[in-house]
Design a protein around this motif. Structure first.
Motif, mmCIF file in Angstrom:
data_model
loop_
_atom_site.group_PDB
_atom_site.id
_atom_site.type_symbol
_atom_site.label_atom_id
_atom_site.label_comp_id
_atom_site.label_asym_id
_atom_site.label_seq_id
_atom_site.Cartn_x
_atom_site.Cartn_y
_atom_site.Cartn_z
ATOM 1 N N THR A 123 -17.285 -40.519 -9.296
ATOM 2 C CA THR A 123 -17.423 -40.720 -7.851
ATOM 3 C C THR A 123 -18.424 -41.831 -7.563
ATOM 4 O O THR A 123 -18.186 -42.696 -6.713
ATOM 5 N N GLY A 126 -16.961 -45.160 -7.934
ATOM 6 C CA GLY A 126 -15.932 -45.549 -6.979
ATOM 7 C C GLY A 126 -14.527 -45.151 -7.370
ATOM 8 O O GLY A 126 -13.562 -45.592 -6.740
ATOM 9 N N TRP A 144 -4.667 -45.181 -3.311
ATOM 10 C CA TRP A 144 -5.759 -44.771 -2.421
ATOM 11 C C TRP A 144 -7.024 -45.604 -2.622
ATOM 12 O O TRP A 144 -7.858 -45.697 -1.720
ATOM 13 N N ARG A 145 -7.163 -46.235 -3.788
ATOM 14 C CA ARG A 145 -8.400 -46.986 -4.065
ATOM 15 C C ARG A 145 -8.545 -48.209 -3.169
ATOM 16 O O ARG A 145 -9.647 -48.524 -2.686
ATOM 17 N N PRO A 149 -8.422 -46.240 2.477
ATOM 18 C CA PRO A 149 -9.853 -45.911 2.377
ATOM 19 C C PRO A 149 -10.202 -44.510 2.874
ATOM 20 O O PRO A 149 -11.117 -43.879 2.341
ATOM 21 N N GLY A 150 -9.486 -44.029 3.892
ATOM 22 C CA GLY A 150 -9.764 -42.675 4.371
ATOM 23 C C GLY A 150 -9.471 -41.633 3.309
ATOM 24 O O GLY A 150 -10.187 -40.631 3.171
ATOM 25 N N ARG A 151 -8.430 -41.866 2.551
ATOM 26 C CA ARG A 151 -8.069 -40.927 1.480
ATOM 27 C C ARG A 151 -9.051 -41.041 0.315
ATOM 28 O O ARG A 151 -9.400 -40.040 -0.312
ATOM 29 N N LYS A 152 -9.500 -42.245 0.015
ATOM 30 C CA LYS A 152 -10.500 -42.430 -1.027
ATOM 31 C C LYS A 152 -11.781 -41.675 -0.677
ATOM 32 O O LYS A 152 -12.405 -41.040 -1.540
ATOM 33 N N LYS A 153 -12.169 -41.716 0.585
ATOM 34 C CA LYS A 153 -13.362 -40.995 1.038
ATOM 35 C C LYS A 153 -13.185 -39.488 0.851
ATOM 36 O O LYS A 153 -14.117 -38.785 0.433
ATOM 37 N N ALA A 156 -13.555 -38.643 -2.733
ATOM 38 C CA ALA A 156 -14.965 -38.695 -3.123
ATOM 39 C C ALA A 156 -15.686 -37.407 -2.712
ATOM 40 O O ALA A 156 -16.451 -36.829 -3.497
ATOM 41 N N LYS A 157 -15.436 -36.943 -1.494
ATOM 42 C CA LYS A 157 -16.051 -35.688 -1.044
ATOM 43 C C LYS A 157 -15.626 -34.521 -1.930
ATOM 44 O O LYS A 157 -16.449 -33.679 -2.308
ATOM 45 N N ALA A 211 -7.387 -35.945 5.737
ATOM 46 C CA ALA A 211 -7.314 -37.344 5.323
ATOM 47 C C ALA A 211 -5.977 -37.959 5.720
ATOM 48 O O ALA A 211 -5.018 -37.240 6.024
#
Length: 251
Positions: A123, A126, A144-145, A149-153, A156-157, A211
């Protein structure tokens, strides 16, 4: 509710249903959890009764192999059952080599610690591990990378959640490995097998349900291939019509 609200709610419900199905597939669902718990439960039960490392180990390994056979007979996916066999086999070998029954649990504990570190490190780098695991399940691979970006976030969570939950589990188990006896450690391990896992899966579902929808890269590739076929067919049709026109003029 307005007519404009309904499609949005339907889309959200569809996204949640897809997320639930993907998580169920990735983590094995109820059956996968049972296959994870049963060998360790059998080991600690037998050891608590007769303190016999060999019989406890044989029973745990035997039931793991039986679960694989059942999967094979039912022609079901065996990845979760096989992972259980490997985990139990490592524990059995390690305990037999050291002669310490507590060492049956040590490989799994070290794996949990390593997995926790992997979630956190990936995480920070990145590339959250949960995204690498679930990307193919959602048919989005690594899109998603860079494209979502919303899905990447959200990934990460979810990876932070998995990492911290597993670290908390290790913070309980490793002191017990040194201070508790085999039966005490085994029962605590059994008790902590499912609740932390369910909490991590639930948090993953919460983050991903909110997401953006995944980008289906497989559908995109199929659409591109279909468009290319249609383009080639159109060019071939044009060439055929042009050739026919030249023949008519020559005639």
């Amino acid at each position: 509710m307005t007519s404009l609200d309904k499609p949005t709610e339907d889309a959200q419900q569809d996204a949640r249903a897809v997320t639930e199905a993907a998580l169920f597939e990735a983590f094995g669902g109820v059956r996968g959890m049972v296959e994870t718990v049963v060998p360790g439960l059998l080991f600690v039960t037998i050891f608590t009764i007769n303190k016999d490392l060999h019989w406890s180990a044989i029973a745990a390994l035997g039931v793991s192999l039986l679960l694989v056979v059942v999967r094979l007979v039912m022609r079901d996916t065996v990845k979760h059952a096989f992972s259980g066999v490997f985990g139990v086999a490592f524990g059995v070998v390690f305990a037999m080599m050291t002669g310490n029954a507590k060492d049956f649990y040590l490989p799994g504990m070290l794996y949990t610690l390593g997995l926790a570190v992997a979630y956190i490190v990936t995480t920070l780098a990145g590339v959250p591990l949960i995204g690498l695991i679930l990307g193919p399940v959602f048919k989005e691979n690594l899109s998603w990378r860079t494209r979502n970006p919303g899905r990447k976030k959200a990934y990460a969570k979810a990876s932070w959640a998995w990492g911290l939950i597993l670290l908390a589990k290790c913070a309980v188990l490793f002191p017990l490995y040194w201070w508790a006896n085999t039966a005490q450690l085994g029962w605590v391990l059994v008790a902590l097998k499912i609740p932390p896992f369910l909490l991590a899966v639930w948090l993953t579902w919460v983050f991903l349900a909110k997401a953006p929808a995944p980008i289906d890269v497989f559908a995109e590739m199929e659409a591109e291939e279909q468009a290319e076929k249609e383009r080639k067919a159109a060019l071939a049709q044009e060439d055929s019509e042009a050739t026919a026109g030249r023949h008519r003029r020559d005639a």
